[in-house]
Write a protein that holds these residues in place. Sequence first.
Motif, PDB file in Angstrom:
ATOM      1  N   ARG A 140     -88.887 -10.232  -1.695  1.00 18.08           N
ATOM      2  CA  ARG A 140     -88.132 -11.447  -2.020  1.00 18.08           C
ATOM      3  C   ARG A 140     -87.250 -11.874  -0.850  1.00 18.08           C
ATOM      4  O   ARG A 140     -87.190 -13.048  -0.489  1.00 18.08           O
ATOM      5  CB  ARG A 140     -87.274 -11.204  -3.275  1.00 18.08           C
ATOM      6  CG  ARG A 140     -86.477 -12.413  -3.696  1.00 18.08           C
ATOM      7  CD  ARG A 140     -85.660 -12.147  -4.951  1.00 18.08           C
ATOM      8  NE  ARG A 140     -84.616 -11.149  -4.711  1.00 18.08           N
ATOM      9  CZ  ARG A 140     -83.788 -10.695  -5.640  1.00 18.08           C
ATOM     10  NH1 ARG A 140     -83.889 -11.133  -6.883  1.00 18.08           N
ATOM     11  NH2 ARG A 140     -82.865  -9.791  -5.350  1.00 18.08           N
ATOM     12  N   ALA A 183     -82.919 -17.759 -13.139  1.00 20.93           N
ATOM     13  CA  ALA A 183     -82.471 -16.756 -12.165  1.00 20.93           C
ATOM     14  C   ALA A 183     -80.946 -16.710 -12.115  1.00 20.93           C
ATOM     15  O   ALA A 183     -80.350 -15.628 -12.091  1.00 20.93           O
ATOM     16  CB  ALA A 183     -83.041 -17.083 -10.782  1.00 20.93           C
ATOM     17  N   ALA A 215     -90.537  -8.737 -13.728  1.00 24.37           N
ATOM     18  CA  ALA A 215     -89.865  -7.879 -12.750  1.00 24.37           C
ATOM     19  C   ALA A 215     -89.110  -6.737 -13.407  1.00 24.37           C
ATOM     20  O   ALA A 215     -89.112  -5.607 -12.912  1.00 24.37           O
ATOM     21  CB  ALA A 215     -88.921  -8.717 -11.886  1.00 24.37           C
ATOM     22  N   ALA A 217     -87.962  -6.394  -4.212  1.00 23.37           N
ATOM     23  CA  ALA A 217     -86.662  -6.864  -3.710  1.00 23.37           C
ATOM     24  C   ALA A 217     -86.739  -7.123  -2.207  1.00 23.37           C
ATOM     25  O   ALA A 217     -86.204  -8.123  -1.708  1.00 23.37           O
ATOM     26  CB  ALA A 217     -85.573  -5.847  -4.028  1.00 23.37           C
ATOM     27  N   ASP A 244     -92.567 -15.173  -9.332  1.00 25.33           N
ATOM     28  CA  ASP A 244     -91.400 -16.058  -9.432  1.00 25.33           C
ATOM     29  C   ASP A 244     -90.244 -15.512  -8.593  1.00 25.33           C
ATOM     30  O   ASP A 244     -89.539 -16.255  -7.906  1.00 25.33           O
ATOM     31  CB  ASP A 244     -90.943 -16.198 -10.889  1.00 25.33           C
ATOM     32  CG  ASP A 244     -91.915 -17.048 -11.697  1.00 25.33           C
ATOM     33  OD1 ASP A 244     -92.698 -17.781 -11.072  1.00 25.33           O
ATOM     34  OD2 ASP A 244     -91.886 -16.969 -12.942  1.00 25.33           O
ATOM     35  N   ASN A 245     -90.048 -14.208  -8.650  1.00 28.08           N
ATOM     36  CA  ASN A 245     -89.000 -13.594  -7.844  1.00 28.08           C
ATOM     37  C   ASN A 245     -89.236 -13.879  -6.361  1.00 28.08           C
ATOM     38  O   ASN A 245     -88.316 -14.236  -5.623  1.00 28.08           O
ATOM     39  CB  ASN A 245     -88.943 -12.083  -8.078  1.00 28.08           C
ATOM     40  CG  ASN A 245     -88.032 -11.701  -9.227  1.00 28.08           C
ATOM     41  OD1 ASN A 245     -86.849 -11.462  -9.025  1.00 28.08           O
ATOM     42  ND2 ASN A 245     -88.575 -11.667 -10.427  1.00 28.08           N
ATOM     43  N   GLN A 273     -90.075  -2.223  -7.919  1.00 25.79           N
ATOM     44  CA  GLN A 273     -88.928  -3.126  -7.891  1.00 25.79           C
ATOM     45  C   GLN A 273     -88.319  -3.198  -6.497  1.00 25.79           C
ATOM     46  O   GLN A 273     -87.948  -4.268  -6.020  1.00 25.79           O
ATOM     47  CB  GLN A 273     -87.859  -2.653  -8.880  1.00 25.79           C
ATOM     48  CG  GLN A 273     -88.256  -2.894 -10.329  1.00 25.79           C
ATOM     49  CD  GLN A 273     -87.067  -2.809 -11.276  1.00 25.79           C
ATOM     50  OE1 GLN A 273     -85.967  -2.446 -10.855  1.00 25.79           O
ATOM     51  NE2 GLN A 273     -87.294  -3.133 -12.531  1.00 25.79           N
ATOM     52  N   LEU A 330     -83.049  -7.701  -9.096  1.00 26.48           N
ATOM     53  CA  LEU A 330     -84.143  -8.656  -9.289  1.00 26.48           C
ATOM     54  C   LEU A 330     -83.794  -9.619 -10.413  1.00 26.48           C
ATOM     55  O   LEU A 330     -82.860  -9.399 -11.177  1.00 26.48           O
ATOM     56  CB  LEU A 330     -85.434  -7.899  -9.622  1.00 26.48           C
ATOM     57  CG  LEU A 330     -85.974  -7.047  -8.478  1.00 26.48           C
ATOM     58  CD1 LEU A 330     -87.128  -6.195  -8.964  1.00 26.48           C
ATOM     59  CD2 LEU A 330     -86.400  -7.920  -7.305  1.00 26.48           C
ATOM     60  N   PHE A 331     -84.577 -10.703 -10.500  1.00 30.96           N
ATOM     61  CA  PHE A 331     -84.446 -11.603 -11.635  1.00 30.96           C
ATOM     62  C   PHE A 331     -85.327 -11.019 -12.738  1.00 30.96           C
ATOM     63  O   PHE A 331     -86.511 -11.336 -12.846  1.00 30.96           O
ATOM     64  CB  PHE A 331     -84.869 -13.014 -11.249  1.00 30.96           C
ATOM     65  CG  PHE A 331     -84.069 -13.563 -10.094  1.00 30.96           C
ATOM     66  CD1 PHE A 331     -82.689 -13.654 -10.180  1.00 30.96           C
ATOM     67  CD2 PHE A 331     -84.693 -13.978  -8.928  1.00 30.96           C
ATOM     68  CE1 PHE A 331     -81.937 -14.143  -9.118  1.00 30.96           C
ATOM     69  CE2 PHE A 331     -83.949 -14.477  -7.864  1.00 30.96           C
ATOM     70  CZ  PHE A 331     -82.569 -14.555  -7.960  1.00 30.96           C
TER      71      PHE A 331
END
Lengths: 290, 243
Positions: free
Chosen positions: B156, A169, B141, B153, B105-106, B149, B97-98
């Motif tokens: 997250r 990340a 993502a 976001a 995971d995000n 997305q 985002l990642f």
Amino acid sequence: MAEFLQFLFSGLTVGAVYALVALGFTLIYNASGIINFAQGEFVMLGGMTTVFLALVGVPLPLAAVVAVLAAVAVGLLLHRFAIEPARGADTVSLIMITIGASIFLRGAAQVVFDKRFHSLPHLFGTDPLRIGGAAILPQSLVVLAGATVIVVLLWIFIDRTLFGKAVIATAANRLAARLVGINTGHMIGFSFAISAAIGALAGILVTPITLTSYDVGTLLALKGFAAAMLGGMGYALGAVVGGLLLGLLEAFSAGYLSSKYKDVVAFLVILAVFFVMPQGLLGRAKVERV
Amino acid sequence: MERTTHGVAPLLEIENLISGYGRIEALHGVSMNIKPGEIVSLVGANGAGKTTLLRAISGVQSVSAGTIRFEGQAIDRLPAHARVPLGIAQVPEGRQLFAPLTATDNLMLGAWWRRADDLSAELARVHELFPMLRPLSRSTAGMLSGGQQQMLAIGRALMSKPRLLLLDEPSLGLAPILVDQILDAIVRLKSEGVTVLLIEQNARAALAIADRAYVLETGRITASGTASEIASDERVQRAYLGI
Ligand SMILES: Nc1ncnc2c1ncn2[C@@H]1O[C@H](COP(=O)(O)OP(=O)(O)O)[C@@H](O)[C@H]1O
Ligand SMILES: [Mg+2]
């Protein structure tokens, strides 16, 4: 055929070391955008520290562990006292800092250790194995196996743990990483620590074959950098492929042309990548930056 | 100082904030406050400094003068990663985002500071708020559509259990139906006790769900009031509502 196999194995062995150095470059580059030219010094520290601890009677396995820890400590100190204070500086300044650090570490190694070449005992002796007419040192297989284990462990760690994902990340989007509360400074410090450990392990594994001295880091950093560029800077898989490829290119050009050209190959690779494919081999194809 | 408008202590209080990029000053002394449970909208043209203000609140933007207090505590010296655990989360402009990681995971990384906790309840809450995300948990993502997305976001940011949610143009570039879904989600979050600071290009939509609003023009607050006051302000109507 025997000759070919001979070159192939020596190329893969050296290439595995380049791959590990390149992986070190990649980890730090991804976490911080810094190209750490002190990467070769971690390899030197691994080999030299093990040699000198063994000389004063420390059992080899313990010496190796302490050497890795020493390299990790140096990596963390480098980050804490040279990189962190310069946070926000431009890329060129940060590269200069790492070059300065590598010169400093080489000088310190000259004083703490010495200026001679040193070796370590081969793990499984020096009787070569005969494979298809080629003579392979058992230590070559140790280097290849060791490098494979390191790469696989690193991959599992990065891919399977939340901490590893935080590393990805941070590499993928530093702003977002900060916004979700990841301490990106810690992540960068961590990347220095892991890179140092990987470099030191490479140094310990390969010293029985290539010998070590206070100044082996310079050329290794260059080769590792060339390998990372070749694979595509920032791509872990690219670092491994680039390292192996560079090792093979060197071994075959030294074998079939002249050993004079061995070190020239890395420079040619750097130039070729810069002018012909700035993205490296895998730079464009792969989405994932690990 | 509007320390206790209507007797309620502000959740976020900003005073005379000055910030910029290098020598260029983008905020010339901004003051504002947000009370617990409110939706406050920040209206302003492109380049007015809205994003800069949000970045400063989150701690990813350096501030040269002024104070930011959260629940009465000065936070301007805290690094960004220390502000999330206090309860400040941001959905940044452009989603950020990642991209190489999966949707799940995000989300998990959104709860980074709570990574030792059991996060299944939080995950379920996000999936309930945005059912669209449920089947996408293993999708990368970077491959999701714009609407997915944006929801990811927001999800997250919610994973950190924020008290204050900062939203920077969450509906930018989305189809009207998705814009409505996102605005509905914001209203629902308010009803669950989350305080919201909302930046929206679509000022009309933002003012429709906001309690209060501030108008930011070239780094200065030029008007403030209840959402309906701001929506009926002639200058605002001309400049931002196209009336
Ligand atoms: N990274 C940056 N570097 C230099 N100036 C910037 C940067 N980001 C924004 N600015 C400037 O700061 C001012 C405020 O920008 P911003 O906060 O992004 O406005 P808004 O979000 O209201 O559109 C603008 O004049 C913009 O040009
Ligand atoms: Mg903006």
